[in-house]
Enzyme design. Structure first.
Site, PDB file in Angstrom:
ATOM      1  N   ASP A  25      53.476  56.535  28.321  1.00 49.21           N
ATOM      2  CA  ASP A  25      54.584  56.919  30.316  1.00 49.21           C
ATOM      3  C   ASP A  25      55.166  58.061  29.405  1.00 49.21           C
ATOM      4  O   ASP A  25      56.216  58.422  29.083  1.00 49.21           O
ATOM      5  CB  ASP A  25      55.078  55.828  29.818  1.00 49.21           C
ATOM      6  CG  ASP A  25      56.055  55.840  31.320  1.00 49.21           C
ATOM      7  OD1 ASP A  25      55.822  57.043  32.187  1.00 49.21           O
ATOM      8  OD2 ASP A  25      57.219  55.132  31.004  1.00 49.21           O
ATOM      9  N   ASN A  27      56.005  60.217  32.294  1.00 58.30           N
ATOM     10  CA  ASN A  27      56.969  60.445  33.421  1.00 58.30           C
ATOM     11  C   ASN A  27      57.848  59.389  33.600  1.00 58.30           C
ATOM     12  O   ASN A  27      58.965  59.398  34.240  1.00 58.30           O
ATOM     13  CB  ASN A  27      56.544  60.514  34.975  1.00 58.30           C
ATOM     14  CG  ASN A  27      55.493  59.144  36.047  1.00 58.30           C
ATOM     15  OD1 ASN A  27      56.155  58.092  34.869  1.00 58.30           O
ATOM     16  ND2 ASN A  27      55.581  58.717  36.530  1.00 58.30           N
ATOM     17  N   ASP A  29      58.812  55.834  33.876  1.00 56.63           N
ATOM     18  CA  ASP A  29      59.082  55.029  35.260  1.00 56.63           C
ATOM     19  C   ASP A  29      58.718  53.471  34.387  1.00 56.63           C
ATOM     20  O   ASP A  29      58.141  52.538  35.472  1.00 56.63           O
ATOM     21  CB  ASP A  29      58.065  55.059  36.372  1.00 56.63           C
ATOM     22  CG  ASP A  29      56.923  55.499  35.967  1.00 56.63           C
ATOM     23  OD1 ASP A  29      56.369  55.454  34.909  1.00 56.63           O
ATOM     24  OD2 ASP A  29      56.038  55.089  36.791  1.00 56.63           O
ATOM     25  N   ASP A  33      50.609  56.237  32.146  1.00 58.00           N
ATOM     26  CA  ASP A  33      49.478  56.699  32.867  1.00 58.00           C
ATOM     27  C   ASP A  33      48.802  58.204  32.033  1.00 58.00           C
ATOM     28  O   ASP A  33      48.764  58.279  31.189  1.00 58.00           O
ATOM     29  CB  ASP A  33      51.129  58.308  34.280  1.00 58.00           C
ATOM     30  CG  ASP A  33      52.068  58.400  33.229  1.00 58.00           C
ATOM     31  OD1 ASP A  33      51.938  59.647  31.684  1.00 58.00           O
ATOM     32  OD2 ASP A  33      53.409  58.502  32.996  1.00 58.00           O
ATOM     33  N   ASP A 102      36.159  52.880  34.578  1.00 54.37           N
ATOM     34  CA  ASP A 102      35.689  51.156  34.211  1.00 54.37           C
ATOM     35  C   ASP A 102      35.375  51.302  35.920  1.00 54.37           C
ATOM     36  O   ASP A 102      36.354  52.206  36.890  1.00 54.37           O
ATOM     37  CB  ASP A 102      37.047  50.315  34.592  1.00 54.37           C
ATOM     38  CG  ASP A 102      37.199  49.140  33.931  1.00 54.37           C
ATOM     39  OD1 ASP A 102      36.010  48.286  34.587  1.00 54.37           O
ATOM     40  OD2 ASP A 102      37.833  48.459  32.292  1.00 54.37           O
ATOM     41  N   ASP A 203      32.535  46.227  35.405  1.00 50.99           N
ATOM     42  CA  ASP A 203      33.190  45.004  35.765  1.00 50.99           C
ATOM     43  C   ASP A 203      32.365  44.269  35.801  1.00 50.99           C
ATOM     44  O   ASP A 203      32.027  44.266  36.955  1.00 50.99           O
ATOM     45  CB  ASP A 203      34.312  45.182  36.332  1.00 50.99           C
ATOM     46  CG  ASP A 203      35.042  43.697  36.157  1.00 50.99           C
ATOM     47  OD1 ASP A 203      35.869  43.778  35.284  1.00 50.99           O
ATOM     48  OD2 ASP A 203      35.330  43.110  37.061  1.00 50.99           O
ATOM     49  N   GLU A 265      29.836  44.900  31.260  1.00 53.54           N
ATOM     50  CA  GLU A 265      30.620  43.502  30.780  1.00 53.54           C
ATOM     51  C   GLU A 265      30.206  42.560  31.371  1.00 53.54           C
ATOM     52  O   GLU A 265      29.877  41.921  32.582  1.00 53.54           O
ATOM     53  CB  GLU A 265      31.759  43.051  31.572  1.00 53.54           C
ATOM     54  CG  GLU A 265      32.807  42.359  31.566  1.00 53.54           C
ATOM     55  CD  GLU A 265      34.053  41.604  32.002  1.00 53.54           C
ATOM     56  OE1 GLU A 265      34.546  40.787  31.498  1.00 53.54           O
ATOM     57  OE2 GLU A 265      33.858  41.698  33.510  1.00 53.54           O
ATOM     58  N   HIS A 330      40.809  43.885  26.404  1.00 57.65           N
ATOM     59  CA  HIS A 330      42.058  43.454  28.021  1.00 57.65           C
ATOM     60  C   HIS A 330      42.071  41.953  28.348  1.00 57.65           C
ATOM     61  O   HIS A 330      43.007  41.373  28.909  1.00 57.65           O
ATOM     62  CB  HIS A 330      42.564  44.686  28.545  1.00 57.65           C
ATOM     63  CG  HIS A 330      41.657  43.987  29.858  1.00 57.65           C
ATOM     64  ND1 HIS A 330      39.892  44.224  29.173  1.00 57.65           N
ATOM     65  CD2 HIS A 330      41.422  44.132  30.696  1.00 57.65           C
ATOM     66  CE1 HIS A 330      39.214  45.008  30.483  1.00 57.65           C
ATOM     67  NE2 HIS A 330      39.824  43.636  31.483  1.00 57.65           N
ATOM     68  N   ASP A 331      41.229  41.291  28.058  1.00 63.27           N
ATOM     69  CA  ASP A 331      41.085  39.890  28.387  1.00 63.27           C
ATOM     70  C   ASP A 331      41.733  38.936  27.671  1.00 63.27           C
ATOM     71  O   ASP A 331      41.598  38.043  27.529  1.00 63.27           O
ATOM     72  CB  ASP A 331      39.715  39.434  29.050  1.00 63.27           C
ATOM     73  CG  ASP A 331      39.469  40.278  30.672  1.00 63.27           C
ATOM     74  OD1 ASP A 331      40.166  41.253  30.830  1.00 63.27           O
ATOM     75  OD2 ASP A 331      38.344  40.797  31.339  1.00 63.27           O
TER      76      ASP A 331
HETATM   77  O1  TEU Z   1      36.333  39.819  33.214  1.00 62.51           O
HETATM   78  C1  TEU Z   1      36.428  39.344  34.274  1.00 62.51           C
HETATM   79  C2  TEU Z   1      35.649  38.167  32.880  1.00 62.51           C
HETATM   80  O2  TEU Z   1      34.568  37.708  32.899  1.00 62.51           O
HETATM   81  C3  TEU Z   1      36.849  37.316  32.710  1.00 62.51           C
HETATM   82  O3  TEU Z   1      37.901  37.322  33.641  1.00 62.51           O
HETATM   83  C4  TEU Z   1      36.784  36.212  32.298  1.00 62.51           C
HETATM   84  O4  TEU Z   1      36.354  35.246  33.260  1.00 62.51           O
HETATM   85  C5  TEU Z   1      37.971  35.715  31.551  1.00 62.51           C
HETATM   86  O5  TEU Z   1      38.186  36.544  30.409  1.00 62.51           O
HETATM   87  C6  TEU Z   1      37.323  34.501  30.560  1.00 62.51           C
HETATM   88  O6  TEU Z   1      38.274  34.172  29.719  1.00 62.51           O
HETATM   89  C7  TEU Z   1      36.924  41.148  34.476  1.00 62.51           C
HETATM   90  C8  TEU Z   1      37.973  42.071  33.933  1.00 62.51           C
HETATM   91  O7  TEU Z   1      37.762  42.503  32.978  1.00 62.51           O
HETATM   92  C9  TEU Z   1      39.264  41.668  33.875  1.00 62.51           C
HETATM   93  O8  TEU Z   1      40.459  42.145  33.862  1.00 62.51           O
HETATM   94  C10 TEU Z   1      39.704  41.396  35.264  1.00 62.51           C
HETATM   95  O9  TEU Z   1      40.371  40.300  35.430  1.00 62.51           O
HETATM   96  C11 TEU Z   1      38.321  40.878  36.027  1.00 62.51           C
HETATM   97  O10 TEU Z   1      36.880  41.500  35.828  1.00 62.51           O
HETATM   98  C12 TEU Z   1      38.112  40.896  38.086  1.00 62.51           C
HETATM   99  O11 TEU Z   1      38.233  42.300  38.062  1.00 62.51           O
END
Ligand code: TEU
Length: 539
Positions: A25, A27, A29, A33, A102, A203, A265, A330-331
């Site tokens: 970050d 700036n 906040d 960024d 992305d 995505d 993805e 990140h998921d």
């Molecule tokens: O993720 C889609 C997806 O495959 C996941 O939501 C999956 O169902 C989940 O991780 C299972 O544990 C993509 C992005 O990576 C995610 O961050 C977004 O929230 C989603 O699409 C919607 O755009």
């Protein structure tokens, strides 16, 4: 590594995923960024990464933190301006780092002007850019569900129809079957290609096209249950054959530019795994450049499991295809949290890194992986992820793997002068970049050494892969390119192990957790200490 014979950056390089809200970050906040990323480019260059993938930075009302775009050509003010983005692209390129954006084109935000128009009346020219359907006796048209909970159909009283959303109701799915819609989306991509972006992470690729007969899904228990979504077999709302047509057209858009890449993805864990993921590479040159096989990420810990995942993935590749490798994103909970919570966690992390960075395929790192970041603790009050808000406490959402990058032991882990949008993980005093930078024994140093070795050894970047030995605790494989041969030996267990090497080869250590570079090893047996990882070159 040079780019001769088409062996280009996205094949030999290492790609580093940044979740921009949480990286740095600048700036003050509390939210990361683009200027913050620019400030940290020297760190990324020092680490040795070849490309950066930025989770979405486009204009968004942030119902799903950027995965709901309301203007593909804009930069969300929380991240900066278009000028900041141009500067980021330029500064990254100056350091020989590519930028991968992305691109979320399965759906838009419900506030995107396209959807605002589409929902305004049944005869609006953009009506068919989204998926609208009449109800069935007052009920939704079929049983399709949203991955984030509930049914996928949202009633729109004003025009008396349902619209379809694979994720949140604030993320209506585009109708990519519609030609005009498809062309409009391609134009948004061209906007970024023209600005110098090197590629896209696409995505939710497997959701792109839905059954044109709107058939209901059959039921079947997926591996991710208890999500109700996983109680259906997603054969009509995902992985439709027409998705390949969209990808072939997208490929042509990218092929109109020099040396661009798209990685999809392909989240198909319960829909055929590696085989289905690889199918989205087409022939290897006409659909995605790279796909993700999440089998390795979802695997149980252990040499045998990992070896199986790698072999299945490589076997699934089309002739001209190229694999990618990923342990974090990140998921999903971070690999340190999934596999490395015991007292030997630090050692396990090293062996895992060695696998990721020496097996065949383009490695993807997720910010903080290189210092061993674990999931942060998030209380119910602190949850920001809509998935966590909806499912707490059954599913606490994805915030824990999105906590701020741990730069130092200082206030807010050196991430921000203000209170961060998500709390810093409790480990930051020990686990941070500053503490590890000058320590040659740190995890960060290990990642950096592995990245440097990949650049030096063509066999690691591009060579063939041949599993060597099936001792259940040890993953061993040869990588060969031209005359160069490398032998990788990874002891995933906390026990001493001994394995044989091929023929009478004499080896020397290129890089090891427990042996110094240059150490010679005469053929025959190699004795391994617990969690030893060693990369050997032929003398
Ligand atoms: O993720 C889609 C997806 O495959 C996941 O939501 C999956 O169902 C989940 O991780 C299972 O544990 C993509 C992005 O990576 C995610 O961050 C977004 O929230 C989603 O699409 C919607 O755009």
């Amino acid at each position: 590594m040079n780019d001769k014979d088409g062996f280009t950056w996205w094949k030999h390089g290492v790609i580093y995923q940044i979740y921009p809200r949480s990286f740095y970050d600048a700036n003050g906040d509390g939210v990361g960024d683009l200027p913050g990323i620019i400030e940290k480019l020297d760190y990324l260059a020092w680490l040795g990464v070849d490309a950066v993938w930025l989770s979405p930075i486009n204009t968004s009302p942030m119902y799903d933190f950027g995965y709901d775009i309301s203007d593909y050509r804009g930069i969300d003010p929380v991240f900066g301006t278009l000028a900041d983005c141009d500067r980021l692209i330029g500064e990254a390129h100056r350091r020989n780092i590519r930028i991968v954006m992305d691109m979320v084109i399965n759906h838009t935000s419900h506030l995107h002007p396209w959807f605002v128009e589409s929902r305004s009346s049944r005869d609006n020219p953009k009506r068919d850019w989204y998926i609208w359907h009449d109800g069935k006796n007052g009920h939704p048209p079929n049983n399709w569900m949203a991955a984030f909970g509930g049914r996928a159909w949202e009633w729109d009283g004003a025009t008396g129809q349902f619209y379809f959303h694979s994720f949140l109701k604030e993320q209506p799915d585009l109708n990519l079957r519609n030609r005009a819609c498809r062309e409009a989306v391609f134009d948004e991509l061209r906007f970024w290609l023209d600005r110098g972006v090197d590629g896209f992470r696409l995505d939710a690729v497997t959701w792109y096209v839905k059954d044109d007969l709107f058939r209901s899904n059959p039921f079947g228990w997926g591996p991710n249950a208890p999500r109700p979504y996983d109680l259906q077999k997603h054969i009509y709302d995902q992985n439709r054959p027409e998705t390949h047509d969209v990808l072939r057209e997208l490929r042509k858009v990218l092929d109109g530019y020099e040396d661009r890449m798209m990685v999809g993805e392909t989240y198909v864990v319960s829909q055929g795994g590696a085989k289905t993921a690889a199918s989205y590479l087409g022939s290897g040159t006409d659909e995605l450049h790279l796909a993700f096989d999440f089998s390795l990420l979802f695997s149980k810990y252990g040499a045998r499991h990992f070896a199986g995942c790698l072999s299945r993935w490589y076997d699934a590749m089309p002739a001209a295809g190229w694999p990618s490798l990923v342990l974090n994103n990140h998921d999903q909970p971070r690999s340190m949290t999934r596999w490395c919570m015991g007292k030997d966690g630090g050692q396990r992390a090293r062996v895992l890194a060695a696998m990721l960075l020496t097996a065949r395929g383009t490695p993807f790192l997720y910010y903080g992986e290189e210092i061993g970041m674990k999931n942060g603790a998030i209380t119910r009050k602190q949850v920001r992820d809509p998935v966590g808000i909806k499912y707490w406490p059954l599913n606490k959402g994805r915030d824990p793997e999105r906590t701020p990058m741990q730069w130092s032991a200082g206030a807010n882990a050196g991430f921000s002068a203000a209170e961060p949008w998500l709390p810093v993980a409790g480990t930051f005093r020990d686990v941070n970049v500053a503490a590890q930078t000058d320590d040659p024994g740190s995890l960060l140093a290990w990642y950096r050494d592995l990245l440097a070795l990949r650049k030096k050894q063509a066999a690691l970047a591009r060579g063939s892969y041949r599993p060597a030995y099936s001792e259940p605790d040890v993953l061993a494989f040869y990588r060969e390119d031209g005359g160069e041969k490398v032998f990788v030996v990874l002891n995933f267990s906390g026990k001493q192990r001994s394995i044989g090497s091929e023929g009478t080869s004499r080896w020397q250590v290129l890089l090891g957790t427990h042996r110094a570079a240059g150490w010679p090893i005469d053929g025959g047996r190699i004795d391994l200490v617990p969690y030893e990882a060693v990369v050997l070159g032929r003398i």
